[in-house]
Design a protein around this motif. Structure first.
Motif, short mmCIF file in Angstrom:
data_model
loop_
_atom_site.label_atom_id
_atom_site.label_comp_id
_atom_site.label_asym_id
_atom_site.label_seq_id
_atom_site.Cartn_x
_atom_site.Cartn_y
_atom_site.Cartn_z
N UNK A 399 1.10 -1.28 -0.06
CA UNK A 399 -0.02 0.00 -0.14
C UNK A 399 0.80 1.34 -0.01
N UNK A 400 1.82 1.21 0.73
CA UNK A 400 2.85 2.39 0.71
C UNK A 400 3.52 2.50 -0.69
N UNK A 401 3.70 1.65 -1.32
CA UNK A 401 4.46 1.80 -2.62
C UNK A 401 3.53 2.00 -3.69
N UNK A 402 2.43 1.52 -3.78
CA UNK A 402 1.38 1.63 -4.93
C UNK A 402 0.63 2.96 -4.70
N UNK A 403 0.40 3.10 -3.32
CA UNK A 403 -0.85 4.32 -3.10
C UNK A 403 -0.39 5.36 -1.86
N UNK A 404 1.09 5.01 -1.34
CA UNK A 404 1.44 6.16 -0.48
C UNK A 404 0.74 6.31 0.70
N UNK A 405 0.13 5.18 1.12
CA UNK A 405 -0.73 5.21 2.37
C UNK A 405 0.02 4.57 3.52
N UNK A 406 -0.32 5.01 4.87
CA UNK A 406 0.20 4.57 5.89
C UNK A 406 1.55 5.51 6.29
N UNK A 407 2.03 5.09 7.51
CA UNK A 407 3.40 5.77 7.86
C UNK A 407 4.44 5.59 6.95
N UNK A 408 4.60 4.24 6.23
CA UNK A 408 5.50 4.05 5.52
C UNK A 408 5.41 4.79 3.83
N UNK A 409 4.13 5.16 3.62
CA UNK A 409 3.58 5.65 2.52
C UNK A 409 4.20 7.35 2.64
N UNK A 410 3.87 7.77 3.97
CA UNK A 410 4.31 9.17 4.30
C UNK A 410 5.71 9.29 4.30
N UNK A 411 6.59 8.37 4.73
CA UNK A 411 8.06 8.42 4.48
C UNK A 411 8.34 8.44 3.03
N UNK A 412 7.70 7.60 2.29
CA UNK A 412 8.24 7.57 0.85
C UNK A 412 7.74 8.79 0.15
N UNK A 413 6.87 9.38 0.59
CA UNK A 413 6.26 10.78 -0.06
C UNK A 413 7.59 11.84 0.31
N UNK A 414 7.78 11.71 1.89
CA UNK A 414 8.96 12.64 2.18
C UNK A 414 10.53 12.56 1.32
#
Length: 469
Positions: A399-414
């Motif tokens: 979900x983080x990689x595909x949709x930038x969801x969750x804490x991991x997704x926010x870190x990826x956005x950062x």
């Protein structure tokens, strides 16, 4: 980053004691007031040949003795600085930050392209920068007069190189600077399409190197390449591509995927040994990795089973994950843009998540995996979701990689924002990542880049070598 943290990072990377001391000394203070974002420049072979450093200066009242009476905090845009700083203080702070060991390591031996102001060029402190490591970009808004030209001539005599930045048309300012510039940066998306071929042809005939700014798609790259551009700034190399220059899924990469799937299930040594024996190339790299680790203990690994035991499944897994990004060419690790970007992003995610509350081993492992596999579609093409499912990643990672969801997704956005120098986006991401601040995140990104750049000299990463397709 604290002195202790910097020194621990140095030891983790296999740095000497003297380098640890240097990292722990000036780095913390110098990087507190200046944030950097690192953008890659590629040559016509698709290999790294430099980085542009996007710069923002942020000075706290405590760190700035020249602050006004209000003591208000302020931040500048790229190349800018707080208004309450004196010009000399601003310039000195920038030079100190540029000379820190972490900036040097993050450049992986490549030159840094930096926007310079008129005030910086006229300041004697600029001469303390090593000319072989820094290239000065002259921004569109710089005032060009006889004084500036004379200063450029003086610095040129000290072997400093100059780039005319973000050219979209020819004007009097451009004409005055051109004789003293080695390179011209042309903005692909702000230059009129009809003017672009003529501009490129004339400048190439004049012996100038051309950098294409905004090469974020393979189409951008191909247009600029066909016009004879020498350098390319943008993230086209990290995008999926299905044309003739697309990365092919080679047999070794299939082997790496099979190995990753096996490693995800906590295999026995016997299972790992059986899988590796099917892939002699992987065995060769694992033996090198194991012996690099074992030499520090005075041991010599001679069998595959010994290599597995000496290396450990965690190190084998990370080594395998990064090897997914190695193309078939035999080039130095620090010149491979996709491998460098993936390694930097993965290490940043791991370091950043550890700054969050209640982060443990599972969270740091998940963060590293999120970063390292965030480019996996650039290697295999096709559907990102399908590839992520093949890797059997957990739902939060997918979900983080595909949709930038969750804490991991926010870190990826950062980290994506830091890669682009999008400071406002980075600030917004950090609002939900407390206590992590953007200044700390920018410093961690430099630390991660340094880790990626010296990984091939680290005992843990001797196996990061090119695989023949």
């Amino acid at each position: 980053m604290t002195t202790t943290a910097v020194q621990q990072e140095g030891r983790a990377n296999g740095l000497s004691g003297s380098t640890e001391a240097a990292l722990g000394g000036a780095t913390e203070k110098a990087l507190r007031d200046v944030n950097f974002a690192r953008q890659p420049l590629l040559n016509r072979d698709g290999m790294l040949c430099g980085f542009e450093l996007k710069i923002q200066q942020v000075v706290t009242p405590q760190a700035n003795p020249d602050a006004d009476a209000s003591g208000a905090d302020a931040a500048g845009t790229d190349g800018g600085a707080p208004a309450h700083m004196s010009v000399q203080a601003r310039n000195s702070a920038l030079i100190r930050a540029l000379m820190t060991p972490e900036v040097r390591l993050a450049l992986t031996g490549h030159p840094a392209y930096i926007d310079v102001t008129r005030e910086l060029l006229l300041d004697e402190v600029v001469k303390t920068l090593p000319a072989e490591r820094f290239v000065f970009e002259l921004p569109p808004e710089i005032e060009v007069d006889d004084e500036l030209i004379a200063r450029i001539v003086t610095l040129h005599g000290r072997r400093f190189r100059f780039v005319i930045d973000h050219v979209t048309q020819v004007d009097e300012r451009f004409a005055r600077l051109l004789p003293y510039a080695e390179t011209v940066k042309i903005d692909l998306h702000r230059t009129q399409p009809a003017l672009l071929p003529k501009l490129a042809s004339v400048l190439k005939s004049a012996g100038k190197l051309l950098i294409a700014v905004g090469a974020d798609t393979h189409e951008d790259f191909e247009i600029a390449f066909n016009l004879g551009f020498d350098r390319f700034q943008g993230y086209f190399f990290a995008r999926p591509h299905t044309g003739e220059t697309a990365r092919r899924v080679s047999a070794p990469r299939h082997a790496l995927l099979n190995l990753l799937q096996l490693l995800a299930g906590e295999p026995t040594v016997a299972q790992l040994e059986a899988e590796l024996k099917l892939n002699p190339v992987l065995v060769m790299h694992l033996m090198r990795l194991a012996n690099a680790s074992g030499l520090a203990l005075g041991l010599r690994v001679t069998t595959l089973r010994d290599a597995i035991n000496a290396t450990g499944t965690d190190k084998i897994a990370r080594w395998t994950q990064l090897l997914l990004y190695a193309d078939g060419r035999k080039v130095a690790l620090e010149d491979d843009p996709l491998l460098q970007l993936a390694a930097t992003r993965a290490r940043f995610m791991e370091l950043a998540v550890a700054r969050l509350r209640d982060a443990g081993r599972d969270e740091t492992d998940a963060a590293f995996l999120t970063g390292v596999f965030s480019f996996v579609d650039a290697v295999f093409g096709g559907s990102l979701e399908t590839t992520l499912n093949v890797l059997m990643l957990s739902r939060p990672i997918r979900d983080a990689i595909a949709h930038h969801e969750g804490t991991l997704g926010t870190l990826l956005t950062l980290i994506e924002a830091l890669e682009r120098g999008a400071w406002d986006v980075a600030d917004h991401a950090c609002q939900s990542l407390a206590p992590l601040t953007r200044a700390e995140a920018a410093e961690l990104a430099l630390t991660a880049a340094a880790w990626a750049g010296i990984a091939e000299r680290s005992a843990e990463a001797e196996g990061l070598e090119r695989i023949e397709d």
